[in-house]
Scaffold this motif. Structure first.
Motif, PDB file in Angstrom:
ATOM      1  N   PHE A   1       0.868  -1.174   0.000  1.00  0.00           N
ATOM      2  CA  PHE A   1       0.000   0.000   0.000  1.00  0.00           C
ATOM      3  C   PHE A   1       0.909   1.229   0.000  1.00  0.00           C
ATOM      4  O   PHE A   1       1.645   1.453   0.958  1.00  0.00           O
ATOM      5  CB  PHE A   1      -0.913   0.002   1.236  1.00  0.00           C
ATOM      6  N   LEU A   2       0.878   1.999  -1.077  1.00  0.00           N
ATOM      7  CA  LEU A   2       1.820   3.095  -1.273  1.00  0.00           C
ATOM      8  C   LEU A   2       1.099   4.441  -1.321  1.00  0.00           C
ATOM      9  O   LEU A   2      -0.049   4.516  -1.768  1.00  0.00           O
ATOM     10  CB  LEU A   2       2.601   2.907  -2.575  1.00  0.00           C
ATOM     11  N   THR A   3       1.794   5.489  -0.894  1.00  0.00           N
ATOM     12  CA  THR A   3       1.230   6.828  -1.007  1.00  0.00           C
ATOM     13  C   THR A   3       2.322   7.862  -1.230  1.00  0.00           C
ATOM     14  O   THR A   3       3.449   7.692  -0.760  1.00  0.00           O
ATOM     15  CB  THR A   3       0.409   7.216   0.235  1.00  0.00           C
TER      16      THR A   3
ATOM     17  N   ALA B   1      -1.813  -4.485   5.596  1.00  0.00           N
ATOM     18  CA  ALA B   1      -1.090  -4.154   4.375  1.00  0.00           C
ATOM     19  C   ALA B   1       0.362  -3.802   4.675  1.00  0.00           C
ATOM     20  O   ALA B   1       0.725  -3.486   5.803  1.00  0.00           O
ATOM     21  CB  ALA B   1      -1.763  -2.986   3.668  1.00  0.00           C
ATOM     22  N   GLU B   2       1.181  -3.839   3.624  1.00  0.00           N
ATOM     23  CA  GLU B   2       2.582  -3.434   3.714  1.00  0.00           C
ATOM     24  C   GLU B   2       2.662  -1.963   3.304  1.00  0.00           C
ATOM     25  O   GLU B   2       2.676  -1.635   2.118  1.00  0.00           O
ATOM     26  CB  GLU B   2       3.440  -4.298   2.798  1.00  0.00           C
ATOM     27  N   PHE B   3       2.718  -1.069   4.284  1.00  0.00           N
ATOM     28  CA  PHE B   3       2.651   0.362   4.006  1.00  0.00           C
ATOM     29  C   PHE B   3       4.010   0.918   3.608  1.00  0.00           C
ATOM     30  O   PHE B   3       5.021   0.630   4.239  1.00  0.00           O
ATOM     31  CB  PHE B   3       2.140   1.120   5.237  1.00  0.00           C
ATOM     32  N   MET B   4       4.015   1.728   2.528  1.00  0.00           N
ATOM     33  CA  MET B   4       5.243   2.378   2.076  1.00  0.00           C
ATOM     34  C   MET B   4       4.928   3.804   1.645  1.00  0.00           C
ATOM     35  O   MET B   4       3.938   4.043   0.953  1.00  0.00           O
ATOM     36  CB  MET B   4       5.858   1.624   0.892  1.00  0.00           C
ATOM     37  N   ARG B   5       5.779   4.719   2.086  1.00  0.00           N
ATOM     38  CA  ARG B   5       5.641   6.108   1.675  1.00  0.00           C
ATOM     39  C   ARG B   5       6.623   6.383   0.543  1.00  0.00           C
ATOM     40  O   ARG B   5       7.810   6.070   0.649  1.00  0.00           O
ATOM     41  CB  ARG B   5       5.923   7.025   2.860  1.00  0.00           C
ATOM     42  N   VAL B   6       6.122   6.978  -0.541  1.00  0.00           N
ATOM     43  CA  VAL B   6       6.913   7.187  -1.748  1.00  0.00           C
ATOM     44  C   VAL B   6       7.345   8.647  -1.841  1.00  0.00           C
ATOM     45  O   VAL B   6       6.541   9.558  -1.617  1.00  0.00           O
ATOM     46  CB  VAL B   6       6.102   6.801  -3.006  1.00  0.00           C
ATOM     47  N   ASP B   7       8.603   8.876  -2.193  1.00  0.00           N
ATOM     48  CA  ASP B   7       9.113  10.222  -2.406  1.00  0.00           C
ATOM     49  C   ASP B   7       8.435  10.822  -3.636  1.00  0.00           C
ATOM     50  O   ASP B   7       8.550  10.278  -4.731  1.00  0.00           O
ATOM     51  CB  ASP B   7      10.627  10.165  -2.620  1.00  0.00           C
ATOM     52  N   PRO B   8       7.709  11.957  -3.484  1.00  0.00           N
ATOM     53  CA  PRO B   8       7.022  12.550  -4.636  1.00  0.00           C
ATOM     54  C   PRO B   8       7.960  12.936  -5.774  1.00  0.00           C
ATOM     55  O   PRO B   8       7.516  13.125  -6.912  1.00  0.00           O
ATOM     56  CB  PRO B   8       6.339  13.789  -4.050  1.00  0.00           C
ATOM     57  N   ALA B   9       9.245  13.050  -5.477  1.00  0.00           N
ATOM     58  CA  ALA B   9      10.213  13.394  -6.515  1.00  0.00           C
ATOM     59  C   ALA B   9      10.884  12.149  -7.088  1.00  0.00           C
ATOM     60  O   ALA B   9      11.897  12.240  -7.784  1.00  0.00           O
ATOM     61  CB  ALA B   9      11.273  14.339  -5.957  1.00  0.00           C
ATOM     62  N   GLY B  10      10.316  11.004  -6.823  1.00  0.00           N
ATOM     63  CA  GLY B  10      10.937   9.745  -7.208  1.00  0.00           C
ATOM     64  C   GLY B  10      11.047   9.511  -8.703  1.00  0.00           C
ATOM     65  O   GLY B  10      11.829   8.671  -9.140  1.00  0.00           O
TER      66      GLY B  10
ATOM     67  N   LEU C   1       4.417   7.762  -7.959  1.00  0.00           N
ATOM     68  CA  LEU C   1       3.575   6.699  -7.421  1.00  0.00           C
ATOM     69  C   LEU C   1       3.376   5.592  -8.451  1.00  0.00           C
ATOM     70  O   LEU C   1       3.433   4.400  -8.114  1.00  0.00           O
ATOM     71  CB  LEU C   1       2.223   7.256  -6.982  1.00  0.00           C
ATOM     72  N   ALA C   2       3.166   5.967  -9.714  1.00  0.00           N
ATOM     73  CA  ALA C   2       2.990   4.960 -10.769  1.00  0.00           C
ATOM     74  C   ALA C   2       4.228   4.074 -10.880  1.00  0.00           C
ATOM     75  O   ALA C   2       4.121   2.844 -10.983  1.00  0.00           O
ATOM     76  CB  ALA C   2       2.706   5.641 -12.110  1.00  0.00           C
ATOM     77  N   VAL C   3       5.412   4.681 -10.826  1.00  0.00           N
ATOM     78  CA  VAL C   3       6.658   3.919 -10.912  1.00  0.00           C
ATOM     79  C   VAL C   3       6.804   2.995  -9.712  1.00  0.00           C
ATOM     80  O   VAL C   3       7.143   1.811  -9.845  1.00  0.00           O
ATOM     81  CB  VAL C   3       7.870   4.869 -11.006  1.00  0.00           C
TER      82      VAL C   3
END
Length: 347
Positions: A133-135, A155-164, A183-185
């Motif tokens: 589960f990503l955001t 869920a397996e929670f992960m926070r994604v760097d918006p500049a990723g 997020l798509a990547v």
């Protein structure tokens, strides 16, 4: 963007989105080919008895049609957009490979509640045990709410760097699309086995991804469905980063239950004139009052003109402006695309 990445990886991809702009068939696509009207009619006929017996909603029936169509057309994988909220949404019956939430904004408050924290908990309701589960939510407090709710569901929670996704070329315009791309990547990279695309597919997918009505330039016309303050801020930021031939006139129709005063204030800072009108397909009970909107705009010193007839509003704007922006809702953009030759998403 995620669907485009997966297509670039050679997969047969279903895409379910809502709402549509001109044709209902836009909502259900396989490899960019929309479901046929005849297929929709056939699926509805087949599902009608059980739908009526269960008093199914429009969106529940639509979701069932989408899933049936994807199965019939043999997709390898499907990208499913939640309709409203998450926890109680019809799409939440699936067992996903991964789940994602972009960012939290005040929207559909009559159904989801009037606090960002409450909306975050509703959206986190799509989380499933053992599923990533990503955001890209930038607010630490809201990200914590999403994380707690997702972990509570296993869920397996992960926070994604918006500049990723920095450094990758995007087909979609606007600073906000960087976070969406990240997020798509990240979602693509969490997919198992044969569903996981390589770097080449990721780069190609992001480059070719398009979405009608999202900073969508067609000659002198520009369409953007910005239908809440968050969307309007994103549109204004995109306008700042993409200089357009001036003058820019905005043909605007907003639903009355949206924060239209804030939206008009934001938009007026970026264009030369607002042409206030009423989209023909706007539901009668939700259509805004042009008189109230015009009086408020005049009181704020916002350059605005009222054209009650939608077609005339488009004509008036295009007769003088070098760039005509159509915005304010899906109804506004869809109605404009439907009456301007050759601009409908499906043809």
């Amino acid at each position: 963007m995620l669907a485009a990445i997966l297509r670039a990886a050679g997969l047969r991809v279903g895409l379910y989105t809502s709402p549509h702009l001109v044709s209902f068939c836009e909502r259900i696509q396989v490899d960019c080919v929309a479901v046929a009207e005849a297929a929709v009619a056939a699926w509805v006929a087949r599902l009608e008895e059980v739908a009526l017996a269960r008093q199914a909603s429009f969106f529940e029936i639509t979701t069932a049609v989408a899933f049936a169509d994807f199965a019939a057309r043999g997709v390898d994988v499907a990208v499913i957009e939640v309709g409203l909220g998450g926890r109680l949404d019809a799409t939440n019956v699936i067992a996903p490979l991964a789940c994602g939430v972009t960012r939290i904004a005040l929207e559909h408050t009559d159904y989801l509640g009037d606090s960002l924290e409450g909306i975050a908990r509703e959206k986190a309701g799509i989380a499933k045990p053992g599923v990533p589960f990503l955001t890209t939510e930038p607010n630490d407090a809201l990200a914590a709410v999403l994380g707690a709710a997702a972990r509570g569901l296993g869920a397996e929670f992960m926070r994604v760097d918006p500049a990723g996704a920095a450094g990758l070329e995007l087909g979609l315009v606007g600073p906000h699309q960087r976070a969406n791309a990240a997020l798509a990547v990240a979602l693509a990279q969490q997919l198992p086995g044969r569903f996981r695309p390589d770097e080449g597919a990721i780069a190609l997918g992001l480059k070719v991804a398009r979405l009608p009505g999202r900073f969508d330039r067609r000659g002198r016309w520009l369409f953007d469905v910005a239908h809440n303050p968050d969307g309007m801020r994103a549109l204004v930021a995109a306008l700042a980063g993409s200089p357009l031939p001036r003058p820019v006139f905005a043909v605007v129709s907003i639903l009355r239950d949206k924060a239209w005063r804030e939206m008009l204030t934001l938009l007026a800072s970026a264009v030369d004139l607002l042409v206030l009108t009423r989209a023909p397909s706007a539901p009668e009970g939700r259509a805004w009052s042009l008189e109230v909107a015009a009086e408020w705009a005049r009181g704020q010193g916002i350059p605005a003109r009222v054209e009650g007839d939608f077609g005339n509003a488009l004509h008036v704007a295009s007769a003088t402006a070098r760039t005509v922006l159509v915005t304010g809702s899906f109804h506004t953009v869809g109605d404009a695309m439907a009456c301007l030759p050759g601009l409908a998403p499906l043809g």
